[in-house]
Write a protein that holds these residues in place. Structure first.
Motif, short mmCIF file in Angstrom:
data_model
loop_
_atom_site.label_atom_id
_atom_site.label_comp_id
_atom_site.label_asym_id
_atom_site.label_seq_id
_atom_site.Cartn_x
_atom_site.Cartn_y
_atom_site.Cartn_z
N ALA A 111 -29.20 3.54 -42.08
CA ALA A 111 -29.51 2.12 -41.93
C ALA A 111 -29.60 1.43 -43.27
O ALA A 111 -29.17 0.29 -43.42
CB ALA A 111 -30.82 1.95 -41.16
N GLY A 112 -30.14 2.10 -44.27
CA GLY A 112 -30.34 1.45 -45.55
C GLY A 112 -29.21 1.68 -46.53
O GLY A 112 -29.21 1.13 -47.62
N GLY A 130 -35.65 3.47 -33.19
CA GLY A 130 -36.13 2.08 -33.16
C GLY A 130 -36.54 1.62 -34.54
O GLY A 130 -36.15 0.54 -35.00
N LEU A 131 -37.31 2.43 -35.23
CA LEU A 131 -37.76 2.08 -36.58
C LEU A 131 -36.57 1.87 -37.52
O LEU A 131 -36.56 0.93 -38.31
CB LEU A 131 -38.63 3.21 -37.15
N ALA A 132 -35.59 2.76 -37.41
CA ALA A 132 -34.42 2.64 -38.28
C ALA A 132 -33.70 1.32 -38.02
O ALA A 132 -33.29 0.62 -38.96
CB ALA A 132 -33.47 3.81 -38.05
N MET A 133 -33.55 0.96 -36.73
CA MET A 133 -32.85 -0.29 -36.42
C MET A 133 -33.66 -1.50 -36.87
O MET A 133 -33.11 -2.48 -37.39
CB MET A 133 -32.56 -0.35 -34.90
N ILE A 134 -34.98 -1.42 -36.71
CA ILE A 134 -35.81 -2.54 -37.15
C ILE A 134 -35.70 -2.70 -38.67
O ILE A 134 -35.57 -3.80 -39.20
CB ILE A 134 -37.29 -2.32 -36.73
N HIS A 135 -35.71 -1.58 -39.36
CA HIS A 135 -35.56 -1.59 -40.81
C HIS A 135 -34.20 -2.17 -41.20
O HIS A 135 -34.09 -3.03 -42.08
CB HIS A 135 -35.71 -0.16 -41.35
N ARG A 136 -33.16 -1.73 -40.50
CA ARG A 136 -31.81 -2.21 -40.78
C ARG A 136 -31.71 -3.72 -40.56
O ARG A 136 -31.02 -4.42 -41.29
CB ARG A 136 -30.82 -1.47 -39.87
N LEU A 137 -32.43 -4.22 -39.54
CA LEU A 137 -32.38 -5.65 -39.26
C LEU A 137 -33.20 -6.46 -40.27
O LEU A 137 -32.99 -7.65 -40.43
CB LEU A 137 -32.88 -5.92 -37.84
N ASP A 138 -34.13 -5.80 -40.94
CA ASP A 138 -34.88 -6.47 -42.01
C ASP A 138 -34.00 -6.75 -43.21
O ASP A 138 -34.15 -7.77 -43.88
CB ASP A 138 -36.02 -5.56 -42.52
N LEU A 139 -33.09 -5.82 -43.48
CA LEU A 139 -32.39 -5.83 -44.77
C LEU A 139 -31.61 -7.11 -45.07
O LEU A 139 -31.65 -7.59 -46.20
CB LEU A 139 -31.48 -4.60 -44.88
N PRO A 140 -30.88 -7.69 -44.09
CA PRO A 140 -30.14 -8.91 -44.45
C PRO A 140 -31.05 -10.04 -44.90
O PRO A 140 -30.60 -10.94 -45.60
CB PRO A 140 -29.43 -9.29 -43.14
N ARG A 141 -32.31 -10.01 -44.50
CA ARG A 141 -33.19 -11.14 -44.81
C ARG A 141 -34.18 -10.83 -45.91
O ARG A 141 -35.02 -11.64 -46.26
CB ARG A 141 -33.95 -11.54 -43.54
N PHE A 161 -23.68 2.26 -37.95
CA PHE A 161 -25.02 1.78 -38.32
C PHE A 161 -24.92 0.95 -39.60
O PHE A 161 -24.40 1.42 -40.61
CB PHE A 161 -25.94 2.98 -38.56
N GLY A 162 -25.37 -0.28 -39.53
CA GLY A 162 -25.36 -1.13 -40.72
C GLY A 162 -24.07 -1.91 -40.90
O GLY A 162 -23.95 -2.70 -41.82
N GLN A 163 -23.09 -1.72 -40.01
CA GLN A 163 -21.78 -2.36 -40.21
C GLN A 163 -21.55 -3.56 -39.31
O GLN A 163 -20.60 -4.30 -39.51
CB GLN A 163 -20.65 -1.35 -39.96
N GLY A 164 -22.39 -3.72 -38.29
CA GLY A 164 -22.19 -4.84 -37.37
C GLY A 164 -23.01 -6.05 -37.81
O GLY A 164 -23.54 -6.10 -38.90
N ARG A 165 -23.10 -7.02 -36.92
CA ARG A 165 -23.92 -8.19 -37.20
C ARG A 165 -24.95 -8.40 -36.10
O ARG A 165 -25.05 -9.48 -35.52
CB ARG A 165 -23.03 -9.44 -37.33
N LEU A 219 -27.31 -11.52 -35.68
CA LEU A 219 -26.93 -12.82 -35.14
C LEU A 219 -27.64 -13.09 -33.81
O LEU A 219 -27.65 -14.21 -33.34
CB LEU A 219 -25.41 -12.88 -34.91
N VAL A 220 -28.20 -12.06 -33.21
CA VAL A 220 -28.87 -12.22 -31.92
C VAL A 220 -30.35 -12.47 -32.19
O VAL A 220 -30.97 -11.77 -32.98
CB VAL A 220 -28.71 -10.94 -31.07
N THR A 221 -30.90 -13.51 -31.52
CA THR A 221 -32.33 -13.76 -31.72
C THR A 221 -33.15 -12.65 -31.07
O THR A 221 -32.78 -12.11 -30.04
CB THR A 221 -32.74 -15.12 -31.12
N TYR A 222 -34.27 -12.33 -31.69
CA TYR A 222 -35.13 -11.22 -31.28
C TYR A 222 -34.37 -9.89 -31.23
O TYR A 222 -34.60 -9.06 -30.35
CB TYR A 222 -35.80 -11.49 -29.92
N ALA A 223 -33.44 -9.71 -32.18
CA ALA A 223 -32.64 -8.48 -32.18
C ALA A 223 -33.52 -7.25 -32.36
O ALA A 223 -33.19 -6.18 -31.85
CB ALA A 223 -31.60 -8.54 -33.31
N ASN A 224 -34.64 -7.38 -33.05
CA ASN A 224 -35.43 -6.18 -33.29
C ASN A 224 -36.50 -5.94 -32.22
O ASN A 224 -37.16 -4.92 -32.24
CB ASN A 224 -36.05 -6.20 -34.69
#
Lengths: 472, 480
Positions: free
Chosen positions: A33-34, A85-96, A324-328, A331-336
């Motif tokens: 993810a990172g 779940g944690l990995a995805m939440i972490h991955r979703l943090d990274l762009p922001r 993992f980490g390659q999509g967007r 762009l979805v609200t409440y993605a995490n």
């Protein structure tokens, strides 16, 4: 009461081996993810990896000491789900993460993971036997009522129109998540005590045995709670969840399809009334049925943009996913939180989500297995109710995301960002582990292999060895 | 109770089966439809969310992606925007992409097949696929000089090439624009900017005038006639062609005149050297009649007319009309009527003559480098056509040197250097003329070819802005 027997082997080593697999999945997912956006092996990576592994080992050791016959599959599955779940939440943090106003979600979720696992451990150590909970049948009812009413008090925090959160000083909490457990305890206690009475009385009309009106009381109570949650808290998801929980438990307690039909009729009437009276429910249905109508899509709030963007994400992932980490998925609200399955579906693809759902299927099945194995009615009902809740919650969330049913705001167990949900689900895990322990524990204190050896001689109480069953 | 538990389990599994089914539907059966949905800007976000390679001139980025704080992660930024706008084009959300941003999109975004190996490495190492950088053949000093030589408010283009390789050293046009105005992510602001730019006279943000606008070449086209004449074998340096002041055009009441105040009137017959030197019209009209439409057409084709080129930006095909009547052929021979050329096309004619008759494919790309600066591709010079024989090229060069030394191109003279050139003035109905100069230097070993066109000018301004400017550019290149 039980006709399923399990070979009394502790299988803790199996659990240890599976745990290693789960750690590999969780830590590996976090690493990938990172990979693109941050230093590999940074502080946070080690914090997340060590917390998950440490906490997993902690529970494993507690089980070895306090509940060594507990089901060996449950803990590894839950650790894996929590880790993904944690990995995805972490991955979703990274762009922001470069935005100075942004507070990363993953560290909070990690803290909640630790809190939840500690709570589950405490429960495992001090509760020891789930049957003790039966004493708290009516207290559980009161606690449930208090929990459900809390968001309506001044400490309640309305967010996006739903009143399901409370302010607990250091953050927000969804008491409804915990109420799910206390309500299950109440129903398990009430139904296991009164089931004979409920079963014997009542008129038979055709093939249906109708209940007496006074025995309908718990059903009415369940209906009131569900509708109350819907009306007062404007939370369709929890409402469905509670009602589904009651229906499943009543059916398991009575084996009467008539109860289910009455329940379905009541929820049908409730839904119809809700559609007429409450705009937020009607909007949810409209967004579901006419998601691709431009007017519905652009409506704010209550439009279908979220679900449609989630569908785009899933479609973008296709069979194999973007990686993992390659999509967007951001762009979805409440993605995490609510939409985490859309995020996972985009990056891990259909194959990845199927694997995750398979984990849920196994988890739920192990829960039902514990219900079959345990000998007390309370434990059976409780295990069924809790397992069914997990299944129903997955169904409501993923069904909503894939537009099978209207989208409702529910968390995906163990994966979505949200402390209350994590805490509640880990407590459910502790309860399932305890129930599975009583289901699998040999009745005598004699060593299992010895008792198996003498089972042909006398063996009342000693369980006969049945390799076929045991090898399941 | 266990039977009911089993039933409840079946229901639970049933629910899971339903969501597995709906996931299959969304991610497999409906996926393509969803991926192509109008509201689905995921591909766009994906493209814009990746760091795109830079467009470099002499090692400096004239277009690059810089991190942005909006939802797209990267913003395309153009340095010296007006100077390079017609080369880089723009990379925008709603207005698409143009010029190099479009022509080299695969390389810049990293999706090109040429980058396959790098993508595999990226996949294995987990690094994001980064776009390659594209380095241009442009010489920034010459580009700037050429830009400065077109006055503000003047419509015109200048193309500077290296005849031996086809490399383009400078290519400027005015009016120009700032691509940053179009690349801005805010779609409302972008739309307003596009609207404002579309009101600028003579400007199209979608068209590079040097490669895509078709204009009348006028007398510079006589180089093609002269080449055709020599190649036919019917004409040589000794040939004398009648040079009446006005050539009657059969079937019309108007004649084709030589330039009234010019030196052409001093001779009643002219050889090709004199006809080119003074740019007399009537001899070339007669050559065209003599050789026929097809011969001129064929010679034009060998210089690159009639085909689109990818350099790699798209070059519009220049046209020599067909099925001409005699008057039309006469008009066409002097670069009027429906003869329409891009400024680059005329640069190609001069370059071919300069390069012993061999036309090299014009080229803008010096090198393509991966994100790690590793060289992926450096295009080698390509022959496009053998336009004329070496002997013809030598003869034409000699005559063109004479044009600069004694004729209409005297403004391009450089002491100590033989400059070969040809001027042109094309009449355009309803507005001012197109003034042309095309040429190269040094004549014996051409290093540079310069083509200048100034549109909508009067004769005096036109001659001032062409030959003398060509001289400055040639000097600048030769002095490097």
């Amino acid at each position: 009461m039980s006709d399923v027997l399990t070979v009394p082997r502790s299988r803790r080593n199996v659990e240890a081996a599976l745990l290693l697999l789960a750690f590999a999945v969780a830590v590996g997912a976090n690493f990938v993810a990172g990979l693109e956006r941050e230093e590999p092996f940074n502080d946070y990576f080690w914090r997340q990896a060590s917390t998950l592994v440490g906490m997993g080992i902690l529970v494993h050791l507690i089980l070895r000491i306090r509940a060594k016959y507990a089901d060996p599959v449950i803990l590894p599955i839950v650790i894996a789900l929590n880790g993904i779940g944690l990995a995805m939440i972490h991955r979703l943090d990274l762009p922001r993460i470069e935005n100075p106003d942004f507070v990363p979600v993953a560290p909070q979720q990690l803290t909640w993971t630790a809190v939840a696992i500690v709570a589950a451990s405490v429960l495992l150590i001090f509760l020891r036997d789930h049957r003790i909970l039966r004493r708290f049948t009516y207290i559980s009812l009161i606690v449930s009522a208090v929990l459900l009413l809390l968001p309506l008090t001044p400490i309640g925090l309305p967010i996006n129109g739903a009143r399901i959160w409370i302010n607990v000083g250091f953050g927000t909490f969804q008491p409804g998540e915990v109420a799910k457990i206390t309500l299950a305890i109440f129903f398990a206690g009430y139904l296991s005590t009164n089931r004979d009475l409920i079963l014997l009385a009542g008129k038979k009309i055709g093939p249906l045995q109708l209940p007496r009106f006074k025995d309908l009381a718990p059903m009415v109570a369940a209906w009131l709670v569900s509708i109350g949650v819907l009306v007062l808290q404007r939370d369709l998801g929890s409402s469905i969840l509670f009602f589904g929980l009651f229906m499943a438990m009543i059916y398991v307690a009575t084996s009467r399809v008539s109860w289910v039909l009455i329940g379905l009729a009541m929820i049908g009437v409730g839904t119809f009334i809700a559609l007429q009276l409450f705009s937020h429910v009607a909007l949810r249905f409209d967004s579901w049925l006419n998601a691709f109508d431009p007017e519905v899509y652009n409506r704010a709030p209550g439009g279908s943009q979220q679900v449609v963007q989630g569908l785009f994400g899933l479609a973008n992932g296709g069979l194999a996913g973007t990686g993992f980490g390659q999509g967007r998925p951001d762009l979805v609200t409440y993605a995490n939180s609510d939409m985490i399955i859309a995020a996972l579906g985009e990056e891990l693809g259909m194959i990845g989500v199927f694997a995750i759902i398979l984990l849920y299927i196994l988890l739920v099945s192990r829960g039902f297995r514990a219900a079959l194995g345990t000998k007390d009615g309370f434990g059976k009902l409780l295990a069924c109710g809790l397992s069914f809740t997990i299944a129903l919650q997955c169904f409501v969330v993923i069904g909503g995301i894939t537009r099978l049913i209207p989208l409702t705001g529910l968390t995906t167990p163990f994966m979505s960002a949200g402390g209350s949900s994590l805490l509640a689900n880990w407590i459910i895990v502790a309860l399932l582990l305890l129930i599975s322990e009583t289901a699998r524990r040999p009745v005598r204190t004699a060593a299992p292999r010895e008792s198996a050896a003498v089972s042909s001689a006398s063996g009342r109480g000693a369980l006969p060895r049945r390799p076929k069953e045991g090898s399941r | 109770m266990n039977q009911a538990i089993r039933s409840a389990w079946v229901v639970a599994i049933g629910m899971f089966a339903l969501i597995l089914g709906s996931l299959t539907y969304v991610q497999f059966f409906e996926a393509e439809e969803l991926n192509t949905n109008d509201w689905n800007n995921r591909q766009l976000y994906q493209d814009f969310g990746r760091p795109r390679g830079a467009i470099l001139v002499d090692g400096k980025a004239v277009a690059e992606s810089v991190p942005s704080n909006d939802q797209f992660n990267y913003q395309r930024v153009y340095k010296e925007p007006n100077l390079y706008a017609h080369l880089t084009g723009f990379y925008s959300l709603v207005n698409g992409s143009t010029q190099l941003e479009q022509a080299s999109a695969g390389l810049l975004s990293g999706t090109s097949d040429e980058l396959f190996y790098d993508r595999i490495v990226g996949l294995l190492s987990g690094a994001s696929s980064q776009g390659a950088s594209v380095e241009l053949t442009i010489d920034p000093q010459i580009q700037q000089l050429a830009w400065d030589l077109i006055p503000e408010g003047q419509r015109g283009s200048i193309v500077v090439t290296e005849p031996e390789t086809g490399n383009i050293l400078a290519m400027v046009s005015k009016p120009s624009y700032d691509p940053n105005l179009i690349a801005v992510h805010d779609t409302e602001i972008a739309a307003r900017n596009v609207e404002q730019l579309s009101a600028v006279p003579g400007l199209s943000i979608y068209r590079n005038p040097a490669t895509e606008s078709l204009v009348a070449p006028g007398s510079v086209f006589k180089l093609v006639d002269a080449a055709a004449a020599l190649e036919s074998g019917d004409y040589d340096a000794e040939s004398q062609i009648p040079n009446p002041p006005v050539l009657p055009l059969p079937g019309t009441t108007v004649g084709l005149p030589n330039y009234v105040n010019g030196t052409c009137a001093t001779r009643s017959t002219a050889d090709l050297e004199f006809a080119l030197e003074q740019s007399c019209n009537t001899p070339f009209a007669q050559i065209a009649w003599d050789l026929g439409e097809d011969a001129i057409q064929e010679q034009a084709r060998l210089f690159g007319f009639g085909e689109r080129h990818q350099i790699p930006v798209a070059v519009e095909a220049s046209q020599f009309p067909s099925d001409l009547s005699e008057p039309e052929l006469a008009q066409s021979a002097i670069g009027q009527f429906d003869v329409k050329v891009t400024p680059l096309q005329i640069a190609m004619v001069a370059s071919a003559i300069a390069n012993d008759g061999v036309l090299m494919k014009p080229n803008l790309i010096k090198a393509v480098r991966a994100a790690d600066l590793e060289l992926i591709d450096s295009p080698s010079p390509e022959v496009l056509h053998e336009s004329v024989s070496a002997g013809t090229a030598e003869q034409l060069t000699e005559w063109m040197v004479n044009v600069v030394n004694n004729g209409t191109g005297r403004g391009a003279q450089i002491p100590g250097v033989d400059v070969a050139g040809k001027t042109g003035t094309a009449e355009v109905e309803g507005r001012g003329d197109n003034a042309w100069f095309t040429g190269f230097a040094p004549a014996n070993d051409p290093q540079v070819a310069v083509t200048i066109v100034m549109e909508d000018v009067d004769l005096a301004t036109g001659s001032q802005l062409t030959s003398p400017n060509a001289k400055k550019i040639i000097e600048a290149v030769l002095n490097q």
